[in-house]
Each structure stands twice: as structure tokens, then as C-alpha cells.
Motif scaffolding. Sequence first.
Motif, PDB file in Angstrom:
ATOM      1  N   VAL A  58      65.108 -64.948  10.867  1.00 24.29           N
ATOM      2  CA  VAL A  58      64.008 -65.892  10.709  1.00 24.29           C
ATOM      3  C   VAL A  58      63.910 -66.296   9.242  1.00 24.29           C
ATOM      4  N   ARG A  59      63.337 -67.456   9.022  1.00 26.71           N
ATOM      5  CA  ARG A  59      62.992 -67.883   7.666  1.00 26.71           C
ATOM      6  C   ARG A  59      61.498 -68.151   7.656  1.00 26.71           C
ATOM      7  N   MET A  60      60.890 -67.939   6.499  1.00 20.85           N
ATOM      8  CA  MET A  60      59.448 -68.128   6.370  1.00 20.85           C
ATOM      9  C   MET A  60      59.126 -69.499   5.818  1.00 20.85           C
ATOM     10  N   GLY A  61      58.061 -70.063   6.346  1.00 17.53           N
ATOM     11  CA  GLY A  61      57.509 -71.300   5.817  1.00 17.53           C
ATOM     12  C   GLY A  61      56.592 -70.989   4.646  1.00 17.53           C
ATOM     13  N   ASN A  62      55.771 -71.945   4.284  1.00 18.34           N
ATOM     14  CA  ASN A  62      54.847 -71.792   3.167  1.00 18.34           C
ATOM     15  C   ASN A  62      53.656 -70.928   3.546  1.00 18.34           C
ATOM     16  N   LYS A  63      53.162 -70.173   2.568  1.00 18.37           N
ATOM     17  CA  LYS A  63      51.938 -69.385   2.764  1.00 18.37           C
ATOM     18  C   LYS A  63      50.755 -70.331   2.889  1.00 18.37           C
ATOM     19  N   GLU A  64      49.827 -69.951   3.745  1.00 18.73           N
ATOM     20  CA  GLU A  64      48.575 -70.702   3.864  1.00 18.73           C
ATOM     21  C   GLU A  64      47.485 -69.780   4.373  1.00 18.73           C
ATOM     22  N   ASP A  65      46.252 -70.075   3.998  1.00 13.37           N
ATOM     23  CA  ASP A  65      45.111 -69.360   4.553  1.00 13.37           C
ATOM     24  C   ASP A  65      44.785 -69.989   5.892  1.00 13.37           C
ATOM     25  N   ARG A  66      44.735 -69.159   6.933  1.00 11.79           N
ATOM     26  CA  ARG A  66      44.528 -69.673   8.280  1.00 11.79           C
ATOM     27  C   ARG A  66      43.419 -68.891   8.964  1.00 11.79           C
ATOM     28  N   PRO A  67      42.421 -69.600   9.515  1.00  8.97           N
ATOM     29  CA  PRO A  67      41.391 -68.894  10.289  1.00  8.97           C
ATOM     30  C   PRO A  67      41.968 -68.488  11.646  1.00  8.97           C
ATOM     31  N   LEU A  68      41.981 -67.186  11.901  1.00 15.83           N
ATOM     32  CA  LEU A  68      42.467 -66.649  13.167  1.00 15.83           C
ATOM     33  C   LEU A  68      41.311 -65.965  13.885  1.00 15.83           C
ATOM     34  N   LEU A  69      41.557 -65.447  15.064  1.00 16.02           N
ATOM     35  CA  LEU A  69      40.493 -64.820  15.853  1.00 16.02           C
ATOM     36  C   LEU A  69      39.812 -63.675  15.106  1.00 16.02           C
ATOM     37  N   THR A  70      40.548 -62.984  14.231  1.00 11.34           N
ATOM     38  CA  THR A  70      40.003 -61.817  13.529  1.00 11.34           C
ATOM     39  C   THR A  70      39.655 -62.123  12.076  1.00 11.34           C
ATOM     40  N   GLY A  71      39.501 -63.399  11.733  1.00 11.07           N
ATOM     41  CA  GLY A  71      39.124 -63.773  10.374  1.00 11.07           C
ATOM     42  C   GLY A  71      40.214 -64.582   9.694  1.00 11.07           C
ATOM     43  N   VAL A  72      39.987 -64.877   8.426  1.00 10.95           N
ATOM     44  CA  VAL A  72      40.947 -65.660   7.658  1.00 10.95           C
ATOM     45  C   VAL A  72      42.049 -64.733   7.144  1.00 10.95           C
ATOM     46  N   HIS A  73      43.284 -65.143   7.357  1.00 14.61           N
ATOM     47  CA  HIS A  73      44.452 -64.397   6.894  1.00 14.61           C
ATOM     48  C   HIS A  73      45.354 -65.342   6.113  1.00 14.61           C
ATOM     49  N   THR A  74      46.081 -64.800   5.130  1.00  7.54           N
ATOM     50  CA  THR A  74      47.131 -65.559   4.464  1.00  7.54           C
ATOM     51  C   THR A  74      48.411 -65.274   5.237  1.00  7.54           C
ATOM     52  N   VAL A  75      48.969 -66.323   5.851  1.00  7.62           N
ATOM     53  CA  VAL A  75      50.141 -66.177   6.713  1.00  7.62           C
ATOM     54  C   VAL A  75      51.182 -67.225   6.347  1.00  7.62           C
ATOM     55  N   ALA A  76      52.378 -67.016   6.850  1.00  6.01           N
ATOM     56  CA  ALA A  76      53.439 -68.011   6.754  1.00  6.01           C
ATOM     57  C   ALA A  76      54.104 -68.082   8.120  1.00  6.01           C
ATOM     58  N   ASP A  77      54.257 -69.280   8.652  1.00  2.76           N
ATOM     59  CA  ASP A  77      54.979 -69.422   9.911  1.00  2.76           C
ATOM     60  C   ASP A  77      56.400 -68.931   9.729  1.00  2.76           C
ATOM     61  N   VAL A  78      56.985 -68.368  10.807  1.00  4.82           N
ATOM     62  CA  VAL A  78      58.380 -67.948  10.776  1.00  4.82           C
ATOM     63  C   VAL A  78      59.151 -68.775  11.791  1.00  4.82           C
ATOM     64  N   PHE A  79      60.366 -69.136  11.405  1.00  2.30           N
ATOM     65  CA  PHE A  79      61.210 -70.032  12.179  1.00  2.30           C
ATOM     66  C   PHE A  79      62.550 -69.362  12.462  1.00  2.30           C
ATOM     67  N   CYS A  80      63.062 -69.564  13.659  1.00  2.00           N
ATOM     68  CA  CYS A  80      64.359 -69.036  14.061  1.00  2.00           C
ATOM     69  C   CYS A  80      65.459 -69.651  13.194  1.00  2.00           C
ATOM     70  N   LEU A  81      66.350 -68.820  12.677  1.00  2.00           N
ATOM     71  CA  LEU A  81      67.477 -69.331  11.894  1.00  2.00           C
ATOM     72  C   LEU A  81      68.489 -70.071  12.770  1.00  2.00           C
ATOM     73  N   GLY A  82      68.545 -69.715  14.046  1.00  2.00           N
ATOM     74  CA  GLY A  82      69.519 -70.333  14.936  1.00  2.00           C
ATOM     75  C   GLY A  82      69.209 -71.781  15.270  1.00  2.00           C
ATOM     76  N   CYS A  83      67.942 -72.065  15.579  1.00  2.00           N
ATOM     77  CA  CYS A  83      67.597 -73.411  16.046  1.00  2.00           C
ATOM     78  C   CYS A  83      66.453 -74.062  15.273  1.00  2.00           C
ATOM     79  N   GLY A  84      65.755 -73.300  14.440  1.00  2.00           N
ATOM     80  CA  GLY A  84      64.659 -73.858  13.658  1.00  2.00           C
ATOM     81  C   GLY A  84      63.316 -73.863  14.347  1.00  2.00           C
ATOM     82  N   ASP A  85      63.229 -73.393  15.605  1.00  2.00           N
ATOM     83  CA  ASP A  85      61.943 -73.349  16.306  1.00  2.00           C
ATOM     84  C   ASP A  85      61.009 -72.330  15.656  1.00  2.00           C
ATOM     85  N   ARG A  86      59.716 -72.658  15.636  1.00  3.13           N
ATOM     86  CA  ARG A  86      58.713 -71.707  15.156  1.00  3.13           C
ATOM     87  C   ARG A  86      58.553 -70.619  16.211  1.00  3.13           C
TER      88      ARG A  86
END
Length: 123
Positions: A58-86
Motif C-alpha cells: 500500500v501507499r499512503m495519501g496525505n495526512k488529514e484530520d477527519r471526523p470519525l465515529l470515535t472523534g477526530v483523528h489524523t489519518v491518511a488514506d491507503v491505496f493498493c500498490l497493484g491497482c491504486g484503489d483505496r
Amino acid sequence: MASVDSNAQSRVVHMYDGRPTFSCANCSAVIALQDELISKSFSGRDGRGYLMHSSVNVRMGNKEDRPLLTGVHTVADVFCLGCGDRVGWFYHKASDHSQKYKEGKYLLERERLVKDNAWKLDG
């Protein structure tokens, strides 16, 4: 044990022969070993998710603060190296003390994975 393809730069590089894995539902690249599973009781964007200790291919996208069910987290989307899907996201930081256990872990979305038990069938 992992084998590494030294010629691979932007394509799938980890393979796990004979070990139970989770693979990308789109291109079948191995995304994680089933041994790395922490919990199946998580929610992703598109339904249920798995909290994992680690992930590969996987490769990581950019960090961002995201409101999730359990509060705000700093996350980065991860994408498959094979096809690029999140396929999920990586938890960089949790703002709430009770959520700190997620830091450094991956949330992989169940709908974007295929479970491979590596079963061998005799004749």
C-alpha cells in the motif's frame, strides 16, 4: 516469510506463500496477513472494517484530520500498490486519549478485501 522483488518500484512487492492473507478485491495484491488482525468490529467509509497491526503493498495519501465515529483523528488514506484503489486508512494520531491505541494501525475496509486462507486441496 515475505519475499521481496528487488526490481519492483511502484508495483506489488510482498508475497506471502501459503499464509492466510487479505488481498485487494480488485487486483488480488496481498494487503495484509490475517495474523495482523486486531479487531473486526470497526467501521470504514463503505461498511465494516478491520483494524490491523500492519499492511503491505500500500501507499499512503496525505495526512488529514477527519471526523470519525470515535472523534477526530489524523489519518491518511491507503491505496493498493497493484491497482491504486483505496483500501482503507492509516491512523497517525487520535485526539481523544481513549483512542490512542489506534495510532500506528491500519483500518482496512472489508468490502475492498478478499480473504485467502491458502488452503491446499488434495487430489
